[in-house]
Design a protein around this motif. Structure first.
Motif, short mmCIF file in Angstrom:
data_model
loop_
_atom_site.label_atom_id
_atom_site.label_comp_id
_atom_site.label_asym_id
_atom_site.label_seq_id
_atom_site.Cartn_x
_atom_site.Cartn_y
_atom_site.Cartn_z
N LEU A 131 -15.74 120.36 -98.39
CA LEU A 131 -16.17 120.17 -99.95
C LEU A 131 -15.37 120.82 -100.32
O LEU A 131 -15.63 121.02 -101.95
CB LEU A 131 -17.57 120.11 -99.62
CG LEU A 131 -17.94 119.07 -98.77
CD1 LEU A 131 -20.02 119.22 -98.40
CD2 LEU A 131 -18.21 117.57 -100.39
N ARG A 134 -12.26 120.14 -101.88
CA ARG A 134 -12.40 119.14 -102.68
C ARG A 134 -12.80 119.49 -103.61
O ARG A 134 -12.21 119.27 -105.26
CB ARG A 134 -13.24 118.35 -102.08
CG ARG A 134 -13.66 116.30 -102.93
CD ARG A 134 -14.64 116.52 -103.91
NE ARG A 134 -13.87 115.41 -104.99
CZ ARG A 134 -14.73 114.96 -105.68
NH1 ARG A 134 -16.24 115.92 -106.38
NH2 ARG A 134 -14.67 114.26 -106.03
N GLU A 138 -10.86 119.45 -107.66
CA GLU A 138 -11.24 118.60 -108.68
C GLU A 138 -11.37 119.74 -109.48
O GLU A 138 -10.82 119.22 -111.16
CB GLU A 138 -12.47 118.23 -107.70
CG GLU A 138 -13.18 117.09 -108.96
CD GLU A 138 -12.62 115.36 -109.24
OE1 GLU A 138 -11.86 114.99 -110.44
OE2 GLU A 138 -11.35 115.27 -107.77
N SER A 232 -8.19 115.68 -103.77
CA SER A 232 -9.28 115.46 -103.73
C SER A 232 -10.14 114.10 -103.54
O SER A 232 -10.78 114.39 -102.42
CB SER A 232 -9.63 115.81 -105.64
OG SER A 232 -11.46 115.13 -105.28
N SER A 233 -9.52 112.81 -103.64
CA SER A 233 -8.80 111.78 -102.88
C SER A 233 -8.85 111.84 -101.62
O SER A 233 -9.53 111.47 -101.07
CB SER A 233 -8.32 111.25 -103.85
OG SER A 233 -8.91 110.45 -105.16
N ILE A 236 -12.31 113.21 -99.86
CA ILE A 236 -13.12 111.86 -99.49
C ILE A 236 -13.13 111.64 -98.57
O ILE A 236 -13.88 111.41 -98.06
CB ILE A 236 -13.04 111.60 -100.59
CG1 ILE A 236 -13.71 112.71 -102.10
CG2 ILE A 236 -14.25 110.23 -100.97
CD1 ILE A 236 -13.36 111.57 -103.33
N ARG A 237 -12.28 111.36 -98.87
CA ARG A 237 -11.81 110.30 -96.94
C ARG A 237 -12.33 111.54 -95.96
O ARG A 237 -12.04 110.47 -94.72
CB ARG A 237 -10.28 109.64 -97.13
CG ARG A 237 -10.10 108.74 -98.36
CD ARG A 237 -11.17 107.66 -98.21
NE ARG A 237 -10.03 106.60 -96.98
CZ ARG A 237 -9.25 106.22 -96.29
NH1 ARG A 237 -8.43 105.47 -97.96
NH2 ARG A 237 -8.85 105.88 -95.05
N SER A 245 -22.00 110.35 -100.54
CA SER A 245 -21.63 110.72 -101.88
C SER A 245 -22.09 111.81 -103.62
O SER A 245 -21.76 112.72 -103.53
CB SER A 245 -21.20 109.53 -103.05
OG SER A 245 -22.27 108.59 -103.63
N VAL A 248 -21.69 114.89 -101.86
CA VAL A 248 -19.97 115.39 -102.16
C VAL A 248 -20.28 116.44 -103.62
O VAL A 248 -19.59 116.90 -104.40
CB VAL A 248 -19.23 114.57 -102.31
CG1 VAL A 248 -18.16 114.65 -102.83
CG2 VAL A 248 -19.31 113.97 -101.01
N HIS A 252 -19.38 119.93 -105.77
CA HIS A 252 -18.46 119.96 -106.81
C HIS A 252 -19.03 120.73 -108.30
O HIS A 252 -18.33 121.56 -108.34
CB HIS A 252 -17.81 118.49 -106.72
CG HIS A 252 -17.43 118.35 -108.07
ND1 HIS A 252 -15.79 118.90 -108.66
CD2 HIS A 252 -16.66 117.33 -109.95
CE1 HIS A 252 -15.14 118.69 -109.48
NE2 HIS A 252 -16.15 117.77 -110.20
N GLN A 307 -17.36 110.49 -111.04
CA GLN A 307 -17.64 110.74 -110.02
C GLN A 307 -18.61 110.44 -108.94
O GLN A 307 -17.24 109.75 -107.65
CB GLN A 307 -17.82 112.22 -109.57
CG GLN A 307 -17.26 113.34 -110.98
CD GLN A 307 -15.76 113.85 -110.22
OE1 GLN A 307 -15.85 113.88 -107.95
NE2 GLN A 307 -15.05 114.18 -110.64
#
Length: 307
Positions: A131, A134, A138, A232-233, A236-237, A245, A248, A252, A307
């Motif tokens: 996190l 990410r 981001e 960042s993506s 997320i994975r 979500s 998350v 952020h 987002q």
């Protein structure tokens, strides 16, 4: 239900057939119809055995996920492009740090309300590092958006950012997520990179032996945005479906709000300590124009939806 156990290539194979009979209509009116549904379920001890039932379910789920992924990507790109236009309008009057501050404070309250109403747990089960990475990547990507649209037209900046992100995303997904690269992806990357190369105006550099420094700054910011957005993506994975979500996005926005609030306060404090009070306007200004305030708030709303 009926069960059948058999040997398949030396492995235990279990096949269960479930039969459901559904009768509908009104017997009093003489309307009576019967529909029978058959559900076949395969299971085995070895996941490597290609079973038609399992493969059918997997293929259907993959196809549906791909369609949803494409749809959400298009919607996200639409709102992200709209946010870029709002940023271009706002940054002509409002300092860059304040524009980002507006984005995060709006997102923080919006997603915070959703977390409270939905009673979502903020426990991330040992995935705090993902996190944090990410959020940092981001935030860096969003900061570079401002510089990209500052030095480039919005259309060119958007093209560079999206195709750069696609390039880094494909490469990083293949390295870290072990995702295969198909021929279609290679073809799309070639066209995308060709477009970014043409935007750099190579004729001006090669033929006229000159180039615009500001345009190079914009292109560099756009490529950097793609790198951080791809990172960042990937995070997320890595988080997977274990973390909601909304949680998350909440972390952020929280990290971003803390970072940019601190930067603005430090800048204003430095201007007062140094005695250069005009320097404070480079970090935070009072907004009296309601239209300009609406634009700044819309950036947060658009990026929240993105987002």
């Amino acid at each position: 239900s009926s069960g059948i156990n058999a040997e398949y290539g030396g492995h235990s194979l279990c096949c269960r057939v479930f039969r459901y009979t559904y009768t509908h209509g009104h017997p009093e009116d003489g309307m009576k119809d019967t529909t029978t549904y058959i559900l076949t379920h395969f299971s085995d001890d070895d996941d490597d055995i290609p079973l038609s039932g399992k493969k059918y379910v997997s293929d259907e789920k993959t196809k549906k996920n791909r369609q949803l992924g494409i749809l959400f990507t298009i919607i996200g790109a639409l709102f992200s492009s709209s946010a870029s236009v709002s940023i271009k309008l706002a940054e002509q009057v409002v300092p860059v740090l304040q524009v980002l501050w507006f984005k995060f404070i709006v997102m923080f309250f919006l997603v915070g309300g959703m977390v409270i109403i939905g009673r979502k747990s903020l426990d991330v089960e040992g995935k705090t590092m993902y996190l944090f990475i990410r959020s940092c990547s981001e935030n860096m990507a969003m900061s570079l958006v401002l510089f990209a649209v500052m030095y480039l037209p919005v259309g060119e900046a958007t093209v560079v950012m999206f195709f750069s992100m696609s390039l880094f995303m494909v490469l990083m997904a293949a390295i870290f997520l072990k995702e295969p690269l198909s021929c279609r992806i290679y073809i799309a990357l070639v066209f995308g990179l060709s477009g970014v190369f043409l935007l750099a105006n190579p004729e001006e550099i090669i033929v006229n032996k000159s180039f615009s420094i500001s345009k190079m700054y914009g292109l560099g910011a756009g490529v950097g945005h793609g790198l951080f957005r791809a990172t960042s993506s990937i995070m997320i994975r890595k988080l997977g479906t274990d973390v909601d979500s909304k949680v998350v996005v909440f972390y952020h926005s929280f990290f971003g709000l803390v970072i940019f609030t601190s930067l603005i306060l430090l800048g204003v404090l430095y201007s007062f300590v140094s005695g250069n009070f005009l320097l404070a306007d480079e970090f935070f200004v009072r907004i009296d124009d309601s239209f300009l305030l609406a634009i700044c708030l819309s950036i947060g709303v658009l990026m929240f939806i993105c987002q």
